[in-house]
Design an enzyme around this catalytic site. Sequence first.
Site, PDB file in Angstrom:
ATOM      1  N   TYR A  73     -17.402   4.097  47.897  1.00 29.73           N
ATOM      2  CA  TYR A  73     -18.168   3.163  48.730  1.00 29.73           C
ATOM      3  C   TYR A  73     -19.628   3.080  48.295  1.00 29.73           C
ATOM      4  O   TYR A  73     -20.535   3.163  49.116  1.00 29.73           O
ATOM      5  CB  TYR A  73     -18.075   3.572  50.209  1.00 29.73           C
TER       6      TYR A  73
ATOM      7  N   ASP B  21       0.277   8.413  60.814  1.00 31.37           N
ATOM      8  CA  ASP B  21      -0.496   8.789  59.632  1.00 31.37           C
ATOM      9  C   ASP B  21      -1.188  10.113  59.950  1.00 31.37           C
ATOM     10  O   ASP B  21      -2.220  10.145  60.617  1.00 31.37           O
ATOM     11  CB  ASP B  21      -1.499   7.667  59.324  1.00 31.37           C
TER      12      ASP B  21
ATOM     13  N   LYS C 231      -3.989  14.979  52.061  1.00 28.39           N
ATOM     14  CA  LYS C 231      -5.228  15.739  52.128  1.00 28.39           C
ATOM     15  C   LYS C 231      -5.025  17.269  52.059  1.00 28.39           C
ATOM     16  O   LYS C 231      -4.963  17.799  50.975  1.00 28.39           O
ATOM     17  CB  LYS C 231      -6.028  15.326  53.357  1.00 28.39           C
TER      18      LYS C 231
HETATM   19  C1  LIG Z   1      -7.893   9.918  53.714  1.00 21.38           C
HETATM   20  C2  LIG Z   1      -6.883   9.181  54.499  1.00 21.38           C
HETATM   21  C3  LIG Z   1      -5.991   8.281  53.888  1.00 21.38           C
HETATM   22  C4  LIG Z   1      -6.047   7.964  52.418  1.00 21.38           C
HETATM   23  O1  LIG Z   1      -5.805   9.062  51.609  1.00 21.38           O
HETATM   24  P1  LIG Z   1      -6.326   9.092  50.093  1.00 21.38           P
HETATM   25  O2  LIG Z   1      -5.731  10.334  49.527  1.00 21.38           O
HETATM   26  O3  LIG Z   1      -7.817   9.087  50.149  1.00 21.38           O
HETATM   27  O4  LIG Z   1      -5.807   7.855  49.435  1.00 21.38           O
HETATM   28  C5  LIG Z   1      -5.058   7.650  54.694  1.00 21.38           C
HETATM   29  N1  LIG Z   1      -4.990   7.892  56.016  1.00 21.38           N
HETATM   30  C6  LIG Z   1      -5.814   8.748  56.631  1.00 21.38           C
HETATM   31  C7  LIG Z   1      -5.667   9.007  58.092  1.00 21.38           C
HETATM   32  C8  LIG Z   1      -6.805   9.421  55.913  1.00 21.38           C
HETATM   33  O5  LIG Z   1      -7.641  10.249  56.521  1.00 21.38           O
END
Ligand SMILES: *Cc1c(COP(=O)(O)O)cnc(C)c1O
Length: 437
Positions: A29, A258, A287
């Site tokens: 960003y 997610d 993550k």
């Molecule tokens: C960081 C994140 C993503 C994307 O993951 P990347 O590995 O950066 O592509 C998607 N959803 C949530 C909730 C996140 O925190």
Amino acid sequence: MIELRLGRMSPHETERLLAYDREHVWHPYAPMPAAYPAELVVSASGVRLTLADGSELIDGMASWWSAVHGYNHPKLNAAVTTQLGKMSHVMFGGLTHPTAIGLAERLVDLTPAPLTKVFFADSGSVAVEVAIKMALQYWRSQGRSGRHRLLTVRGGYHGDTFGDMAVCDPVNGMHHLFADVMPQHVFAPPPPLGYVAEADETYLDELRALAAAHADELAAIIVEPIVQGAGGMRFYAPEYLQALRDLADEHGLLLILDEIATGFGRTGELWGCDHAEVTPDIMCVGKAMTGGYMTMAATLCTDRVAEGISRGEAGVLMHGPTYMANPLAAAVASASIDLLLSRDWRDEVDTIEAVLTAGLEGARDLPGVADVRVLGAIGVVEAREPVDVPAVQKIAMDHGVWVRPFGKLIYTMPPYICTEDEVGHITDAIYAAAESL
Ligand SMILES: *Cc1c(COP(=O)(O)O)cnc(C)c1O
């Protein structure tokens, strides 16, 4: 060539590298060239980053939620080097390997029971793309291709690729930049703020009305459970997640959760959805999965979703990254999960929560502060105005701490291995930054 003496680099070399970085290397960003220089990290160990001048910073960000066990961990290092000696990568089309299978077993065991199938993705963003594709393909397979939209809530963040951006918060996610090329999904207002807040019936009615109005064209509901991360660091009550599960059931929609930020204990429960005793049809993890060592994520789904897709016209899930199930990443992910389960992570997170609360709560009374909130190992100070990022970072660094504010938010999600004292340093730094607002 970059020359590294132990932990320290000459000021001249540091300057040269940073100048090149600023002119040629794009950061998240950021404009090009960068608006202001980055900090040069030469190594990291435990919870500390070492900068080129030899100074150390406690990493209050855990490299964006991921380095839960800290850096340079002997068990995680060993997992990578052992795997390296066997095979660093092999294609996953037609081939498989014990490391991927072992990680899949762990994920199936650890995630809510209905999730039985694992798709390995190479980043969180891709995992969400795959989740959306699963949902769309599921309905196409049932001959219901009219079910092609998603219902979500404002304030969300799901990644940076085009499919993901379309379900991110329309304002933070800057939909206006891409409105002409993005699918148009259905947005409910953001869930009312507050983990313990009593459910707001008016809000629930809004959700119900929206789901009912669009039911025939909806494939799935997608949200981050309990904690909205990069979309605004907002916590919401488990009742709202339960309501979304009920709505999904009522209208026959799939529920995609997610858990990329919330997963692996960050919120005080292993999964965000555990707060609500809700289980999804599709779940994304990432993550912290690899302990911050490598990029890897996964999308899990139920038997019903997998069978639905595989019985359809395409008969296959139309996705397959080159580096799918990368053995190095899978090995370190398995080791990271084993390490998490071998320690009392719940106690670690509870302790961090208590220290964050004690250290940040007082900031609520500062004139520049609009809100303070803590859940699990996540601490947030929300300013009244967007913060001056370099100024806040300078104050935090003077306190020996690395934080990365965005918008009005100064926040931390420390590695779980932080001692109470180290978390105290982080809260002192954030408090000092908040005082300066
Ligand atoms: C960081 C994140 C993503 C994307 O993951 P990347 O590995 O950066 O592509 C998607 N959803 C949530 C909730 C996140 O925190």
